[in-house]
Design a protein around this motif. Structure first.
Motif, mmCIF file in Angstrom:
data_model
loop_
_atom_site.group_PDB
_atom_site.id
_atom_site.type_symbol
_atom_site.label_atom_id
_atom_site.label_comp_id
_atom_site.label_asym_id
_atom_site.label_seq_id
_atom_site.Cartn_x
_atom_site.Cartn_y
_atom_site.Cartn_z
ATOM 1 N N GLU A 1 -79.308 -28.072 30.836
ATOM 2 C CA GLU A 1 -78.271 -27.297 31.529
ATOM 3 C C GLU A 1 -77.048 -28.154 31.817
ATOM 4 O O GLU A 1 -75.905 -27.706 31.642
ATOM 5 C CB GLU A 1 -78.832 -26.716 32.822
ATOM 6 C CG GLU A 1 -77.842 -25.873 33.591
ATOM 7 C CD GLU A 1 -78.411 -25.321 34.888
ATOM 8 O OE1 GLU A 1 -77.816 -24.394 35.456
ATOM 9 O OE2 GLU A 1 -79.459 -25.838 35.339
ATOM 10 N N GLN A 2 -77.260 -29.400 32.242
ATOM 11 C CA GLN A 2 -76.128 -30.274 32.540
ATOM 12 C C GLN A 2 -75.337 -30.611 31.278
ATOM 13 O O GLN A 2 -74.102 -30.659 31.297
ATOM 14 C CB GLN A 2 -76.628 -31.559 33.208
ATOM 15 C CG GLN A 2 -77.201 -31.350 34.601
ATOM 16 C CD GLN A 2 -76.194 -30.723 35.561
ATOM 17 O OE1 GLN A 2 -75.043 -31.153 35.625
ATOM 18 N NE2 GLN A 2 -76.614 -29.705 36.292
ATOM 19 N N LEU A 3 -76.037 -30.844 30.180
ATOM 20 C CA LEU A 3 -75.354 -31.116 28.913
ATOM 21 C C LEU A 3 -74.547 -29.899 28.446
ATOM 22 O O LEU A 3 -73.426 -30.026 27.949
ATOM 23 C CB LEU A 3 -76.371 -31.519 27.843
ATOM 24 C CG LEU A 3 -77.000 -32.905 28.001
ATOM 25 C CD1 LEU A 3 -78.129 -33.098 26.995
ATOM 26 C CD2 LEU A 3 -75.954 -34.001 27.832
ATOM 27 N N GLU A 4 -75.127 -28.720 28.615
ATOM 28 C CA GLU A 4 -74.415 -27.506 28.213
ATOM 29 C C GLU A 4 -73.167 -27.289 29.064
ATOM 30 O O GLU A 4 -72.105 -26.933 28.544
ATOM 31 C CB GLU A 4 -75.357 -26.299 28.314
ATOM 32 C CG GLU A 4 -76.451 -26.302 27.243
ATOM 33 C CD GLU A 4 -77.410 -25.132 27.380
ATOM 34 O OE1 GLU A 4 -77.326 -24.401 28.403
ATOM 35 O OE2 GLU A 4 -78.240 -24.933 26.475
ATOM 36 N N ARG A 5 -73.278 -27.522 30.367
ATOM 37 C CA ARG A 5 -72.100 -27.374 31.236
ATOM 38 C C ARG A 5 -71.015 -28.371 30.847
ATOM 39 O O ARG A 5 -69.828 -28.037 30.826
ATOM 40 C CB ARG A 5 -72.508 -27.582 32.699
ATOM 41 C CG ARG A 5 -73.293 -26.429 33.308
ATOM 42 C CD ARG A 5 -73.618 -26.719 34.767
ATOM 43 N NE ARG A 5 -74.335 -25.612 35.384
ATOM 44 C CZ ARG A 5 -74.788 -25.626 36.625
ATOM 45 N NH1 ARG A 5 -74.588 -26.699 37.389
ATOM 46 N NH2 ARG A 5 -75.437 -24.581 37.118
ATOM 47 N N PHE A 6 -71.442 -29.593 30.549
ATOM 48 C CA PHE A 6 -70.482 -30.627 30.170
ATOM 49 C C PHE A 6 -69.719 -30.225 28.912
ATOM 50 O O PHE A 6 -68.487 -30.278 28.876
ATOM 51 C CB PHE A 6 -71.220 -31.950 29.949
ATOM 52 C CG PHE A 6 -70.412 -32.990 29.245
ATOM 53 C CD1 PHE A 6 -69.275 -33.532 29.828
ATOM 54 C CD2 PHE A 6 -70.784 -33.438 27.977
ATOM 55 C CE1 PHE A 6 -68.524 -34.501 29.180
ATOM 56 C CE2 PHE A 6 -70.047 -34.400 27.321
ATOM 57 C CZ PHE A 6 -68.915 -34.928 27.921
ATOM 58 N N ILE A 7 -70.433 -29.805 27.861
ATOM 59 C CA ILE A 7 -69.752 -29.508 26.609
ATOM 60 C C ILE A 7 -68.890 -28.262 26.731
ATOM 61 O O ILE A 7 -67.818 -28.173 26.119
ATOM 62 C CB ILE A 7 -70.767 -29.396 25.448
ATOM 63 C CG1 ILE A 7 -70.045 -29.526 24.111
ATOM 64 C CG2 ILE A 7 -71.553 -28.096 25.512
ATOM 65 C CD1 ILE A 7 -69.358 -30.850 23.908
ATOM 66 N N VAL A 8 -69.307 -27.284 27.519
ATOM 67 C CA VAL A 8 -68.476 -26.093 27.729
ATOM 68 C C VAL A 8 -67.165 -26.480 28.402
ATOM 69 O O VAL A 8 -66.077 -26.028 27.999
ATOM 70 C CB VAL A 8 -69.235 -25.044 28.557
ATOM 71 C CG1 VAL A 8 -68.274 -23.958 29.061
ATOM 72 C CG2 VAL A 8 -70.340 -24.400 27.724
ATOM 73 N N ASP A 9 -67.235 -27.334 29.416
ATOM 74 C CA ASP A 9 -66.017 -27.766 30.107
ATOM 75 C C ASP A 9 -65.100 -28.546 29.162
ATOM 76 O O ASP A 9 -63.877 -28.363 29.179
ATOM 77 C CB ASP A 9 -66.377 -28.626 31.319
ATOM 78 C CG ASP A 9 -67.007 -27.827 32.456
ATOM 79 O OD1 ASP A 9 -66.878 -26.589 32.437
ATOM 80 O OD2 ASP A 9 -67.637 -28.447 33.332
ATOM 81 N N VAL A 10 -65.676 -29.417 28.345
ATOM 82 C CA VAL A 10 -64.874 -30.211 27.408
ATOM 83 C C VAL A 10 -64.182 -29.301 26.398
ATOM 84 O O VAL A 10 -62.989 -29.460 26.101
ATOM 85 C CB VAL A 10 -65.761 -31.249 26.695
ATOM 86 C CG1 VAL A 10 -65.030 -31.869 25.512
ATOM 87 C CG2 VAL A 10 -66.189 -32.341 27.666
ATOM 88 N N GLU A 11 -64.922 -28.343 25.865
ATOM 89 C CA GLU A 11 -64.347 -27.459 24.851
ATOM 90 C C GLU A 11 -63.272 -26.549 25.450
ATOM 91 O O GLU A 11 -62.235 -26.311 24.818
ATOM 92 C CB GLU A 11 -65.449 -26.631 24.197
ATOM 93 C CG GLU A 11 -66.337 -27.474 23.282
ATOM 94 C CD GLU A 11 -67.470 -26.699 22.657
ATOM 95 O OE1 GLU A 11 -67.992 -27.140 21.629
ATOM 96 O OE2 GLU A 11 -67.864 -25.642 23.216
ATOM 97 N N ARG A 12 -63.494 -26.058 26.635
ATOM 98 C CA ARG A 12 -62.468 -25.215 27.269
ATOM 99 C C ARG A 12 -61.184 -26.009 27.486
ATOM 100 O O ARG A 12 -60.082 -25.503 27.250
ATOM 101 C CB ARG A 12 -62.994 -24.660 28.591
ATOM 102 C CG ARG A 12 -63.908 -23.451 28.425
ATOM 103 C CD ARG A 12 -64.357 -22.910 29.757
ATOM 104 N NE ARG A 12 -65.120 -21.665 29.604
ATOM 105 C CZ ARG A 12 -66.044 -21.253 30.440
ATOM 106 N NH1 ARG A 12 -66.329 -21.978 31.511
ATOM 107 N NH2 ARG A 12 -66.681 -20.124 30.230
ATOM 108 N N ALA A 13 -61.325 -27.248 27.929
ATOM 109 C CA ALA A 13 -60.140 -28.086 28.142
ATOM 110 C C ALA A 13 -59.402 -28.349 26.833
ATOM 111 O O ALA A 13 -58.192 -28.596 26.840
ATOM 112 C CB ALA A 13 -60.548 -29.402 28.797
#
Length: 250
Positions: free
Chosen positions: A48-60
């Motif tokens: 879950e933490q990895l998924e949140r991280f990559i979603v935030d990076v991609e949105r940015a």
């Protein structure tokens, strides 16, 4: 170009399959099926933490999140070319009424449909869409194991739509994004393989397209200062790839 020298610090103590059992991260069960791991609560926290991280990076980075179904009509994969080139690695179609539905082996066809669902002009480019998408592949029993080779996988998969003259610049930005993510995660033992087409009829028959695409990817890697090796007959059936290879613990 030659790939950089890779260290070999792997050992049984760092094998992810052993750690998965010791730390209660994931499990397997005959009733679930081979190559279909079960994420346990502690493992789910990490995922879950990895998924949140990559979603935030991609949105940015300007990616728009989408969702798509894991099933599609067989006709979708016939049109995309996956059925002709990839069907031995796909699960058999399921008869539902007068249709045949297939577990998707990749997210690409659905993302094309998402792009197609709206009208776009050149002013909209680039259009970047991404999804934590699950896909299914009929891997042979002799090669599956742990989390590295499975029959159901979830990727942070993205597709970018740009004019031909902007492809190289956009791929360069993807490489920069990759460098950022690997830097945050502390992944250093990796190298790049430029996967090229080869002889035979399993590739899209457009020689000029292959030549241009392969030369552009070489230029991107060169400009990024990333050493690479070239591998013939390792491309996707529709185009060349920059495959980032990560050394695991085995």
């Amino acid at each position: 170009m030659d790939a950089p020298q890779r260290s070999n610090h792997a050992g049984a103590d760092s094998d992810h399959r052993r750690l998965g059992r010791q730390l209660n991260l994931f499990a397997s069960d005959e009733l679930a099926g081979a190559g279909l791991p079960l994420w346990l609560p502690d493992g789910a926290v990490i995922r879950e933490q990895l998924e949140r991280f990559i979603v935030d990076v991609e949105r940015a980075a300007g990616y728009q999140r989408v969702y798509s179904p894991v099933l599609g009509k067989r006709e979708l994969y016939e049109r995309s070319g996956h059925w002709q080139h990839f069907r031995d690695d796909m699960f058999p179609p399921m008869d539902v009424g007068d249709e045949q539905l297939v577990l998707r082996p990749s997210n690409c066809p659905h993302h094309i449909l998402i792009y197609k669902a709206a009208h776009h002009s050149f002013r909209d480019m680039p259009v970047r869409i991404s999804e934590l998408g699950t896909m299914f592949r009929r891997e042979r029993s002799g090669v599956i194991g742990g989390l590295s080779r499975v029959r159901a996988m979830t990727l942070n998969d993205a597709h970018i739509f740009v004019p031909p003259d902007a492809v190289a610049a956009e791929v360069g930005e993807v490489i920069d994004l990759l460098k950022h993510v690997y830097g945050v995660l502390g992944i250093t033992d990796h190298w790049q393989r430029l996967s090229l087409h080869g002889p035979g009829g399993r590739y899209v028959d457009k020689p000029d397209m292959w030549r241009v695409a392969e030369d552009e990817l070489r230029g991107v890697l060169r400009d990024a200062g990333m050493p690479w090796v070239e591998a013939s007959d390792e491309a996707a059936f529709y185009g060349p790839k920059i495959d980032v290879q990560i050394t695991d613990a085995r």
